[in-house]
Structures are given as C-alpha cells and as structure tokens.
Write a protein that holds these residues in place. Structure first.
Motif, PDB file in Angstrom:
ATOM      1  N   LYS A   1      -5.178  -1.749  12.785  1.00  0.00           N
ATOM      2  CA  LYS A   1      -5.374  -2.181  11.400  1.00  0.00           C
ATOM      3  C   LYS A   1      -6.640  -3.011  11.287  1.00  0.00           C
ATOM      4  O   LYS A   1      -7.199  -3.485  12.272  1.00  0.00           O
ATOM      5  CB  LYS A   1      -4.182  -3.003  10.907  1.00  0.00           C
TER       6      LYS A   1
ATOM      7  N   GLU B   1       1.815  -7.354   2.471  1.00  0.00           N
ATOM      8  CA  GLU B   1       1.157  -6.351   3.307  1.00  0.00           C
ATOM      9  C   GLU B   1       2.140  -5.270   3.737  1.00  0.00           C
ATOM     10  O   GLU B   1       1.799  -4.074   3.752  1.00  0.00           O
ATOM     11  CB  GLU B   1       0.535  -7.017   4.541  1.00  0.00           C
TER      12      GLU B   1
ATOM     13  N   LEU C   1      -8.212  -6.388   9.138  1.00  0.00           N
ATOM     14  CA  LEU C   1      -7.941  -7.549   8.290  1.00  0.00           C
ATOM     15  C   LEU C   1      -9.197  -7.796   7.470  1.00  0.00           C
ATOM     16  O   LEU C   1     -10.198  -8.284   7.978  1.00  0.00           O
ATOM     17  CB  LEU C   1      -7.583  -8.766   9.131  1.00  0.00           C
TER      18      LEU C   1
ATOM     19  N   CYS D   1      -4.650  -6.545   4.911  1.00  0.00           N
ATOM     20  CA  CYS D   1      -4.379  -6.108   6.278  1.00  0.00           C
ATOM     21  C   CYS D   1      -3.799  -4.692   6.204  1.00  0.00           C
ATOM     22  O   CYS D   1      -2.655  -4.512   5.779  1.00  0.00           O
ATOM     23  CB  CYS D   1      -3.405  -7.055   6.976  1.00  0.00           C
TER      24      CYS D   1
END
Length: 563
Positions: free
Chosen positions: A59, A385, A61, A71
């Motif tokens: 991922k 998220e 951020l 994120c």
C-alpha cells in the motif's frame, strides 16, 4: 530444462536492422532521436504503481494537497490523489481512469504494460527500426493478441449460476481481510437486483459506508441507504415521500436572510427578529404547500426551524457529505437547492425511514418501481481506510458482474493469460521477417513483465518462477500462474479475469502506446516576461512605488534619530 522458450531481448534483432559501423558512432544529438520523450515520465509513474500490483502488493500512505491522509493499494485511488505536472503522466492517468470507468479495473495493468512496451520500443529504435514501421508492427502485434485472447476462455458464468466464484479473484485485493464474506454479499446483491429480462444495471446496487462494527456486520438493505440521520421528531415517512435537497443552512442563515442588519434601538431588534421568524415560517409553509415531507440538508440546522418543520410534518435529515447529496440528486432526479425554496421538481420515492445498525444510524429511501436502486450494501468497519478498501472492492465486484452479464467468458488470471499470449507472440515472431518479427518479440517480453511483477511483489525469486512458468507454458499448459507461494493452477485456485476487461485493457494500452511512440519532443508553452508585463502592467509600477515609499520612510527615520 529446454531454454528455447526464452524470449530474446528486443536488441537481438535480425541483421538487416542492426546499425552500420558508421551509424554506431553517432553523435549524442543523433542518438537522442532514438529516445522516446515520454518514457521517463511513464517509468516514474509506473514505479509508484508497481509495488501495489496484484493481491500481494503493498500500500501507499499518501498525503493529498488538502491534507487528507490516504492509505491504499488501489492504483486508481493513487492516481486520483497524485498531483501530476508532466503532460505524458496526465495523459496516461486519463487513459487509466477511462479504463477503470469502462471495466472497473485494470488501472495498474494499463500503466505497467505501457511502460514495458515503451522500454522495448526504445530498444527497437536504437537498433534502427523507424518509428512508422514500429507503430505498424505494434498495431499488428496488438491485433494478434486480441484475436488470440478468446481462445484462452475456458469457463463461463451460467445465467442461473451463483457468481461468487467468478467475483472472488476480482475482489481479492490486498485491502481486504475477509474477502469471501464480502464476495458472497456482493454476489447476492447483484443476483437479487437483476431485471426480469435477466439484464443487470450497476446503479441498481448502492454502496454505503458506516463507521463502527466490523466487516462481518455488513448487510444488505432495500432501496438506497445514506449515512445521514433524522434530526427532528419525524423519523419516518411511510408513504408518498416527496423530497427536497438543500446545500445551505436550514434556518435564518440561508441566503434569503438579510446579510447586514442596522439596529439602533430595542424596537429595531424586535422588528428584525419578528421578520426573520416570519420569513422562516413562510419558507416552511411553502414547502408544505407543494407537498414536501422530506428534507435532506447539507449545512447547519437551526433548532427553531427544525421545530417548525416538525409542526408541519416535514422529516429533516442531516447529510454527512456533499457526495451523498449529489448521488441523491441523480437518483431522485431533483436539483440541489442553495435556498430554502420549493424545488420545481421534487424527488419522489415510496417511503423514507430511520434504520439503526448497531451503534450507527442510517436513512433508507425505498422505491416500488423498476429502474431505481433495489438494494444497498451497507459496509461496516472501524476505520475509514478499511471502509474505503472494502468499498473499492465492492465496486470492482459489481462492475465485474455487469461485464459477465454481457459476456460470461472468463480467462485464467494470476498472470497466466499474459504468459500464454507472450508464448504465442514469441513463436510467431521467430518465424516472421522484417519489422514484425522483432516487434512481436518485444511485445512478448513486455507481457512477461506482468507475471514477473506479481512474483516480485509476492516476495518470490522472480527469475526462478519465470523460468519454471516458461517451461510449463512451452508444453501447452496455459493454466499456470503466479500465487503467493509460487506457481499455481488458476483453475484449481479459482483465479479468473473477465475476458471483456482484459480485452479492453489491451486495446487501451495499444491506443496509448501507438500515440506515444510517435512523440519525439514535448514542448510546453510558457509565458514570456513581455507577456507577463502585458497581462500585469501595473506590477512594475507598484514595485517602484513601494520602493520609493520605503526609501522615504527610511529617510524620515534617519532624520528623526539624527535630531
């Protein structure tokens, strides 16, 4: 192991494409002619997306320009958050977003394959292949790939079959922790929302996120659900709901109220307060007169106005975001109003009511006619998220089901299709003469970069995995792809891609690459100093005036202290 299946580099071209000794000592200016001006920008963008590719991807951020923290591992979401200045990067993002809108997925696929094809194109240009011939050869290779793609389809979704198995691999992204549960929920929502003739419209299934609880607490509710809450005593309209949408304060703060009040005495204050109350009373009465009994507000809600709305039997709902208001406006076919005035065309639905979900509260809009939202998937989660990732996966599943209703054919996933197409191009490219042969080999090498990236993101020895996969595909087993622990049989693991989505992605990549290979230079227009002076003629005078004023103040300061 037989190494004859290894795809050679695009630099290993036939002798008639090799540069002559005189050409090999070309000047830096001549060598730059073989460079694609767009490659560097595409490589930079691909370096951001590559680690996120596949279910084992990582991922990012991100902190957006508005300060929002994001994120995510979704390539489409990353592209939306990036502030891109390079025109090629903007062009590629536009193409990727169009691909995501048309097929619901394939953003990372488009960017990574575009990068690989441009890199191979540079090698072909350095070897002496003219741009026009390169473009024609790439177009021929694309046509071969698209023609061979349907032959790889070995499964189809039946018209009466549960689509969960077909949607699982599409929704199994690295943003989810309980994919199987969400897949079954999405499959049930899509199946239950099908039209009587068997067709499916994605807008019939809504997705609503609600903070609190866990993903296992997600559920399906009839109609359209929004994460707002009723504010007054009216919590339901059970028949004949007529809706008005306001993006302004619900009370005296509306644009109809006087902006400035000049009060000079207590009588003026009493008169102003009475006038304001009468105005609010008139506005609420007008809403009741045209039959409005549900009001959705994105703005501050005045308590006194809310009391008047309760007295007139109007349900007031406080919206959580403008995005929900826009969606409601589209579904209800009624405008967003910036003043407390009756809409010319109020929204209509069967009923509106409050729905409690654990500790959360939502509002449900139900219809009784076709063509309106039938079900809403209410997603629960502890973090924003997590909810964003689940929402993205749900949309992917809905879009995939829509495609399968149009074309039910499925092809192997996990990079198996790319490897099979690469083998086909490699076999044909070795037999062709002229520009098509090297271009087919280059296209084959570019396709092989995608399963290699899957292996790298899974933490595997990519060279070993690719060598083993090449050997297996060489003997005709095109069901072998890349898994989290090595090679997998995609038929046994249930990893599939939609034939329609893959074909659209390949066509989009070809369209982008065929345009970029003909670009030799990027020229950006900039405003000259003369043009800046014409646009801002007073700038220099202001600076001179300010400078003279500063000098005068400094002189006065010196004279004062000298005395």
């Amino acid at each position: 192991m037989d190494n004859t299946n290894t795809v050679p580099s695009a630099l290993e071209l036939p002798q008639h494409l090799a540069p002559s000794p005189k050409e090999s000592s070309a000047s830096p200016g001549e060598e730059a002619q073989h460079q694609l001006s767009s490659t560097a920008a595409v490589q930079t963008l691909a370096s951001v997306i590559r680690p996120c590719y596949g279910p084992c991807g990582r991922k990012k951020l991100l902190v957006t320009v508005t300060g929002e923290t994001l994120c995510t591992g979704c390539a489409a979401a990353i592209l939306r958050a990036l502030e891109l200045e390079h025109p090629v990067a903007q062009f590629l993002r536009e193409a990727a977003q169009t691909q995501a809108e048309n097929s619901g997925d394939g953003t990372a696929f488009l960017i990574l394959l575009t990068e690989a094809l441009l890199e191979q194109a540079e090698d072909l240009l350095k070897a002496g292949l003219p741009r026009t011939q390169l473009r024609e050869a790439y177009a021929t290779a694309t046509a071969e790939v698209l023609a061979a793609l349907p032959s790889l389809a070995i499964r189809s979704l039946g018209p009466l079959e549960d689509p969960s198995w077909a949607l699982y691999s599409v929704m199994n992204t690295h943003t989810l922790s309980n994919t199987e549960f969400l897949t079954k929920l999405v499959a049930h929502a899509c199946w239950a929302s099908k039209e009587l003739d068997g067709s499916f419209k994605p807008e019939r299934v809504g997705v609503c996120t609600l903070r609190g609880g866990a993903l296992e607490d997600s559920c399906l509710l009839p109609g359209l659900v929004m994460s707002g809450k009723p504010c007054g005593q009216m919590t339901a309209v059970l028949t004949g709901a007529r809706v008005a949408l306001f993006v302004c304060p619900f009370g005296p703060g509306s644009p109809n109220a006087p902006a400035i009040a000049l009060l000079s005495s207590p009588d003026d204050l009493a008169t102003f307060s009475k006038g304001s109350e009468q105005l609010i009373q008139k506005q609420i009465s007008q809403l009741e007169t045209v039959g409005i009994n549900v009001v959705v507000v994105w703005g501050e809600i005045d308590e006194q106005t809310l009391t008047l709305a309760d007295e007139h039997g109007i349900m007031v709902i406080e919206a959580k975001s403008r995005k929900e208001m826009v969606y409601l406006s589209e579904v209800l076919d009624t405008p967003l109003l910036t003043q407390l005035v009756p809409p010319l065309k109020p929204g209509k639905c069967q009923r509106v009511y409050r729905q409690e979900l654990g500790e959360g509260v939502a509002v449900v809009f139900e219809w009784g006619c076709p063509g309106t939202p039938a079900l809403t998937l209410v997603l629960r989660g502890a973090t924003a998220e997590g909810l964003r990732g689940a929402q993205q996966a749900a949309y992917h599943g809905i879009d995939a089901y829509f495609q399968l209703c149009q074309d039910p054919r499925l092809i192997p996933g996990a990079g198996a299709t790319e490897m099979a197409l690469a083998k086909m191009l490699s076999d044909k490219g070795r037999k062709l003469e002229g520009p098509n042969g090297p271009a087919f080999l280059a296209f084959s090498r570019a396709l092989r970069s995608l399963p290699k990236t899957l292996a790298e993101n899974a933490g595997l020895a990519a060279s070993d995995v690719m060598a083993e996969m090449s050997g297996v595909h060489q003997v005709g087993n095109f069901l072998i792809g890349v898994g989290a622990e090595g090679m997998i049989n995609v038929a046994q693991e249930g990893v599939w891609d939609s034939l329609t989505a893959k074909a659209q992605g390949l066509q989009a990549v070809a369209d982008v690459v065929l345009q970029l290979v003909t670009v030799d230079k990027i020229v950006m227009a900039k405003k000259s100093p003369t043009q800046q002076q014409i646009l801002n003629p007073d700038t220099k005078k202001k600076k001179e005036s300010l400078s003279a004023m500063q000098k005068k103040i400094l002189q006065m300061y010196k004279e004062h202290h000298s005395q």
